[in-house]
Design a protein around this motif. Structure first.
Motif, PDB file in Angstrom:
ATOM      1  N   PRO A   1      71.076  -4.337 144.248  1.00  0.00           N
ATOM      2  CA  PRO A   1      70.821  -5.762 144.021  1.00  0.00           C
ATOM      3  C   PRO A   1      69.807  -6.328 145.009  1.00  0.00           C
ATOM      4  CG  PRO A   1      72.937  -5.469 145.098  1.00  0.00           C
ATOM      5  CD  PRO A   1      72.373  -4.097 144.885  1.00  0.00           C
ATOM      6  N   ILE A   2      68.812  -7.034 144.475  1.00  0.00           N
ATOM      7  CA  ILE A   2      67.874  -7.763 145.343  1.00  0.00           C
ATOM      8  C   ILE A   2      67.601  -9.116 144.702  1.00  0.00           C
ATOM      9  CG2 ILE A   2      66.709  -5.694 146.195  1.00  0.00           C
ATOM     10  CD1 ILE A   2      64.367  -6.441 144.341  1.00  0.00           C
TER      11      ILE A   2
ATOM     12  N   VAL B   1      65.904   4.752 143.467  1.00  0.00           N
ATOM     13  CA  VAL B   1      66.190   3.375 143.865  1.00  0.00           C
ATOM     14  C   VAL B   1      67.591   3.347 144.428  1.00  0.00           C
ATOM     15  CG1 VAL B   1      66.381   0.992 143.105  1.00  0.00           C
ATOM     16  CG2 VAL B   1      64.861   2.531 141.895  1.00  0.00           C
ATOM     17  N   GLY B   2      67.760   2.715 145.559  1.00  0.00           N
ATOM     18  CA  GLY B   2      69.123   2.617 146.065  1.00  0.00           C
ATOM     19  C   GLY B   2      69.182   1.749 147.294  1.00  0.00           C
ATOM     20  N   PRO B   3      70.399   1.285 147.620  1.00  0.00           N
ATOM     21  CA  PRO B   3      70.560   0.441 148.796  1.00  0.00           C
ATOM     22  C   PRO B   3      70.447   1.260 150.082  1.00  0.00           C
ATOM     23  CG  PRO B   3      72.669   0.788 147.688  1.00  0.00           C
ATOM     24  CD  PRO B   3      71.631   1.488 146.877  1.00  0.00           C
ATOM     25  N   THR B   4      69.904   0.639 151.116  1.00  0.00           N
ATOM     26  CA  THR B   4      69.886   1.243 152.443  1.00  0.00           C
ATOM     27  C   THR B   4      70.744   0.361 153.336  1.00  0.00           C
ATOM     28  OG1 THR B   4      67.952  -0.040 153.062  1.00  0.00           O
ATOM     29  CG2 THR B   4      67.561   2.143 152.132  1.00  0.00           C
ATOM     30  N   THR B   5      70.750   0.631 154.635  1.00  0.00           N
ATOM     31  CA  THR B   5      71.632  -0.157 155.497  1.00  0.00           C
ATOM     32  C   THR B   5      71.254  -1.633 155.492  1.00  0.00           C
ATOM     33  OG1 THR B   5      70.214   0.533 157.294  1.00  0.00           O
ATOM     34  CG2 THR B   5      72.330   1.660 157.076  1.00  0.00           C
ATOM     35  N   ASP B   6      69.941  -1.930 155.421  1.00  0.00           N
ATOM     36  CA  ASP B   6      69.574  -3.344 155.503  1.00  0.00           C
ATOM     37  C   ASP B   6      68.693  -3.789 154.342  1.00  0.00           C
ATOM     38  OD1 ASP B   6      67.561  -1.757 156.250  1.00  0.00           O
ATOM     39  OD2 ASP B   6      67.026  -2.835 158.091  1.00  0.00           O
TER      40      ASP B   6
ATOM     41  N   LEU C   1      54.819 -10.762 148.386  1.00  0.00           N
ATOM     42  CA  LEU C   1      55.514 -11.922 147.837  1.00  0.00           C
ATOM     43  C   LEU C   1      57.028 -11.780 147.967  1.00  0.00           C
ATOM     44  CD1 LEU C   1      54.078 -14.282 146.458  1.00  0.00           C
ATOM     45  CD2 LEU C   1      54.834 -13.353 144.292  1.00  0.00           C
ATOM     46  N   HIS C   2      57.518 -10.538 147.966  1.00  0.00           N
ATOM     47  CA  HIS C   2      58.956 -10.316 148.056  1.00  0.00           C
ATOM     48  C   HIS C   2      59.400 -10.043 149.488  1.00  0.00           C
ATOM     49  CE1 HIS C   2      58.546  -9.907 143.720  1.00  0.00           C
ATOM     50  NE2 HIS C   2      59.834 -10.100 143.650  1.00  0.00           N
ATOM     51  N   GLY C   3      58.493 -10.225 150.442  1.00  0.00           N
ATOM     52  CA  GLY C   3      58.857  -9.961 151.828  1.00  0.00           C
ATOM     53  C   GLY C   3      59.203  -8.494 152.044  1.00  0.00           C
ATOM     54  N   ALA C   4      58.628  -7.631 151.217  1.00  0.00           N
ATOM     55  CA  ALA C   4      58.952  -6.206 151.306  1.00  0.00           C
ATOM     56  C   ALA C   4      57.863  -5.480 152.099  1.00  0.00           C
ATOM     57  CB  ALA C   4      59.085  -5.614 149.914  1.00  0.00           C
ATOM     58  N   ARG C   5      58.033  -4.170 152.240  1.00  0.00           N
ATOM     59  CA  ARG C   5      57.150  -3.362 153.056  1.00  0.00           C
ATOM     60  C   ARG C   5      56.805  -2.140 152.219  1.00  0.00           C
ATOM     61  NH1 ARG C   5      57.606   0.447 156.937  1.00  0.00           N
ATOM     62  NH2 ARG C   5      59.691   0.997 156.279  1.00  0.00           N
ATOM     63  N   ILE C   6      55.527  -1.734 152.251  1.00  0.00           N
ATOM     64  CA  ILE C   6      55.150  -0.564 151.466  1.00  0.00           C
ATOM     65  C   ILE C   6      54.570   0.491 152.386  1.00  0.00           C
ATOM     66  CG2 ILE C   6      52.832  -1.428 150.889  1.00  0.00           C
ATOM     67  CD1 ILE C   6      53.305  -0.087 148.100  1.00  0.00           C
TER      68      ILE C   6
ATOM     69  N   GLY D   1      67.464  -7.006 151.919  1.00  0.00           N
ATOM     70  CA  GLY D   1      68.694  -7.151 151.140  1.00  0.00           C
ATOM     71  C   GLY D   1      68.803  -8.555 150.588  1.00  0.00           C
ATOM     72  N   GLU D   2      69.752  -8.717 149.699  1.00  0.00           N
ATOM     73  CA  GLU D   2      69.922 -10.005 149.025  1.00  0.00           C
ATOM     74  C   GLU D   2      70.146 -11.144 150.003  1.00  0.00           C
ATOM     75  OE1 GLU D   2      72.309 -11.183 145.161  1.00  0.00           O
ATOM     76  OE2 GLU D   2      73.088  -9.493 146.269  1.00  0.00           O
TER      77      GLU D   2
END
Lengths: 434, 218
Positions: free
Chosen positions: A317-318, A349-354, A406-411, A430-431
């Motif tokens: 979930p994001i 695709v999967g959740p990580t610790t943060d 835009l999603h505050g993500a990192r590539i 994370g959400e």
């Protein structure tokens, strides 16, 4: 950062102090002169009284006094005197005021002649005079000094009050959301701020209309470009049906048309995912479910290209914009399909610790470490012109980068296996983090 | 099969009229929303191909007006906007299908044939993929001419996969078709059904797409 309030207060307090001291100094000098005059007059008065009231006929015993000294001389003989004086006249026998040192002090003296060569000498201790005068002066100056801190506090408060419109204005600008380009609402601004507000509002208006034009361009260009391309495709289809046999130009036109269509879509995506232009519609979503949908939709293309495509992972979930994230995934997968050459393309695709991690790996040639920053530039194509380079405008990763930001993500680009393949990793917060 | 084409771009419309004519459709063309409403009132059409950006009114308004007066002619929306939101709104308002410009002519023709099949129920109820024939009217499946009896869920699963042959259906899409809302689904129920189906069908007929879903080659 300097504060207008602090520097204004500092300057005002300094100026106030300086003026106070100057005033005090001038007042001191004027008061001292005045006091001098007054005390001299008193001395003169004392001498006059002495002359008028003392009938001196013969030598008398000394009279005790304090702070005051006098002598009465006639024909060189001391007739009357105050106690504790050295012999001889304590000041020259010349009429008028003077200073003299005797008995261990400095004195202000007055010599007053009378008939029969009689001299009345009176003296007052100069230091006592000064002490007296000083006390008078200081009492008028001191309040000025003790009240200085009070004045400073008053100045601080008043300056703060005077700067209130500026503070209100800066708070209003601060509170504005990044995409809020409405004019500043500042009814009845003070004269100094009016031009600032007017020019800020003019700037906001220009910016807003420029963005509006860009927005319109993005959505109108979409319509205006897609329709003629549709027309071209339909007519080409008809033409191909009418031509006997396959004309070699048909294939080229088809490929060119596809390229043009792809470019148009990418330019539109680029415009659509610009944060200033299109506010993202963020919602809660499962990135794994989205990846399942997108991979399913693109799977036939992979089969056609002789590649296998697989997805691993679990619910992730994001918060994000579904349309944009779909574009991101499509672009990454299109690149993998075009450049991998063969083998397996794997999406995980999967959740990580943060947060949530998306990873797309292929078994193609990968991207050299030196090129990994440049591939995000618009119109940059890795290995452009080289043998076997695939068609494309080089906008895919620029679009991906915009969506990532835009999603505050990192590539991060890396190798799928030591020395081989490309791994694209995107880490979403994370959400709760957004 | 009569199609009403509502499209204001004349070049595209002219190309479509001739291309669809070649596919055996009879095409009436109008350029305005009001003309479209008048045309559907005047004579029945089997399918309406509706562009969303029309000069006099929005295509969605035409669709709304059509449905409001109880006209349930199948509508395929064409749009150049291509926003995901438009698609949802269009389908919500009662459109039957949606195609974004620029589209492939073959794709449009295929979609229209699906409509046509639905309209003429009898003949086209058969789906054939390789040796497997599924007759949805008779609820019957044959492999190399031999009849196969399938439990209800396995039949539904095979039907869904065969109708989308060449595409991959995701696990969640398949589960949604098999089970109604709120029904308890064991996590491996789908695998179990697929496992049973595979034993009854030719080797390699149902393909697993790892992590994504299942597919049948066309």
């Amino acid at each position: 950062m300097t504060s207008i309030r602090s520097s204004l207060v500092a300057m005002l307090v300094a100026a106030f102090t300086l003026v106070s001291f100057l005033t005090a100094l001038l007042g001191y000098r004027a008061s001292m002169e005045k006091a001098d005059e007054l005390l001299d007059a008193q001395l003169h008065y004392a001498a006059t009284i002495l002359r008028a009231t003392v009938p001196v006929t013969a030598e008398r015993s000394p009279v005790p006094t304090e702070g005051l000294a006098f002598q009465v001389w006639r024909d060189g003989a001391l007739l009357l005197r105050s106690e504790g004086l050295e012999p001889g006249p304590f000041t020259a026998l010349e009429p008028g005021y003077a200073y003299a040192n005797f008995s261990g002090f400095r004195w202000r003296t007055l010599a007053m002649p009378a008939v029969d060569d009689t001299w009345f000498l009176v003296a007052e201790r100069a230091d006592l005079r000064y002490t007296l005068a000083e006390r008078v002066v200081m009492e008028s100056v001191l309040p000025l000094l003790t009240w200085l801190p009070v004045a400073a506090i008053a100045i601080w408060v008043l300056v703060g009050w005077g700067l209130k419109p500026l503070r209100v204005l800066s708070e209003q600008i601060n509170r504005k959301a990044s995409d809020d380009l409405s004019p500043l609402d500042f009814p009845d601004p003070p004269g100094e701020l009016a031009p600032v507000i007017a020019s800020t509002n003019a700037l906001l208006a220009r910016l807003s209309s420029a963005l509006q034009r860009e927005k319109h361009f993005a959505s109108h260009a979409a319509h205006e470009l897609r329709t003629p391309i549709s027309g071209l495709k339909v007519h080409l289809h008809n033409l191909a049906g009418d031509l006997e046999g396959e004309h070699p130009s048909l294939g080229h036109i088809r490929a060119d048309l596809d390229r043009m269509q792809h470019l148009v879509e990418q330019v539109l995506d680029l415009a659509r995912t610009q944060p200033e232009l299109m506010p993202a519609r963020f919602a809660r979503l499962d990135l794994h479910a989205l990846a399942e949908r997108v991979t399913a939709a693109l799977w036939p293309d992979f089969v056609e290209a002789g590649l296998s495509l697989s997805l691993t992972g679990e619910r992730a979930p994001i918060r994000g914009d579904e349309g944009m994230l779909e574009t991101l995934l499509r672009n990454l997968l299109d690149n993998a399909r075009k450049y991998a050459g063969g083998g397996e393309v794997e999406v995980s695709v999967g959740p990580t610790t943060d947060g949530v991690q998306l990873r797309v790996t292929d078994q193609g040639p990968g991207i050299a470490a030196a090129d990994r920053q440049r591939v995000f530039q618009r119109f940059y194509r890795a290995g452009a012109g080289g043998a076997g380079s695939a068609s494309g405008a080089g906008l895919g990763l620029a679009i991906v980068l915009q969506i990532v930001q835009l999603h505050g993500a990192r590539i991060e680009l890396g190798e799928a296996a030591p020395g081989r393949g490309l791994s694209v990793m995107v880490e979403f917060p994370g959400e709760g983090a957004q | 099969m009569r199609i009403l084409l509502v499209e204001d771009d004349l070049s595209l419309a002219c190309g479509l009229v001739s291309a669809l004519g070649r596919e055996g459709f009879v095409v009436n063309h109008v350029t305005r929303g009001n003309d479209a409403l008048a045309a559907t009132r005047a004579e029945p059409h089997d399918i309406v191909v509706l562009d969303l950006g029309l000069p006099d009114m929005d295509g969605l308004e035409v669709l709304g007006a059509l449905r409001d007066r109880g006209d349930h002619t199948p509508v395929l929306l064409l749009t150049a906007r291509g926003e995901a939101g438009d698609k949802v709104v269009g389908l919500d308002r009662g459109a039957d299908d949606y195609l974004a410009k620029p589209f492939d002519m073959t794709e449009l023709a295929a979609r229209l044939r699906v409509f046509a099949r639905r309209l003429s129920t009898a003949a086209s109820s058969q789906v054939v993929v390789g040796p497997v024939v599924l007759d949805s009217a008779a609820h019957a499946v044959t492999v190399d001419g031999e009849s196969l009896s399938l439990p209800r869920r396995e039949y539904m699963l095979l039907k869904a996969l065969m109708e989308s042959a060449g595409k991959v259906l995701t696990r969640s899409a398949l589960e949604n078709r098999l089970y109604s809302w709120g029904e308890e689904v064991a996590s491996n129920a789908l695998e179990v059904h697929i496992h049973h189906l595979r034993r009854k069908l030719p080797e390699g007929f149902i393909r697993t797409v790892r992590g994504i879903g299942y597919s049948i080659a066309p």
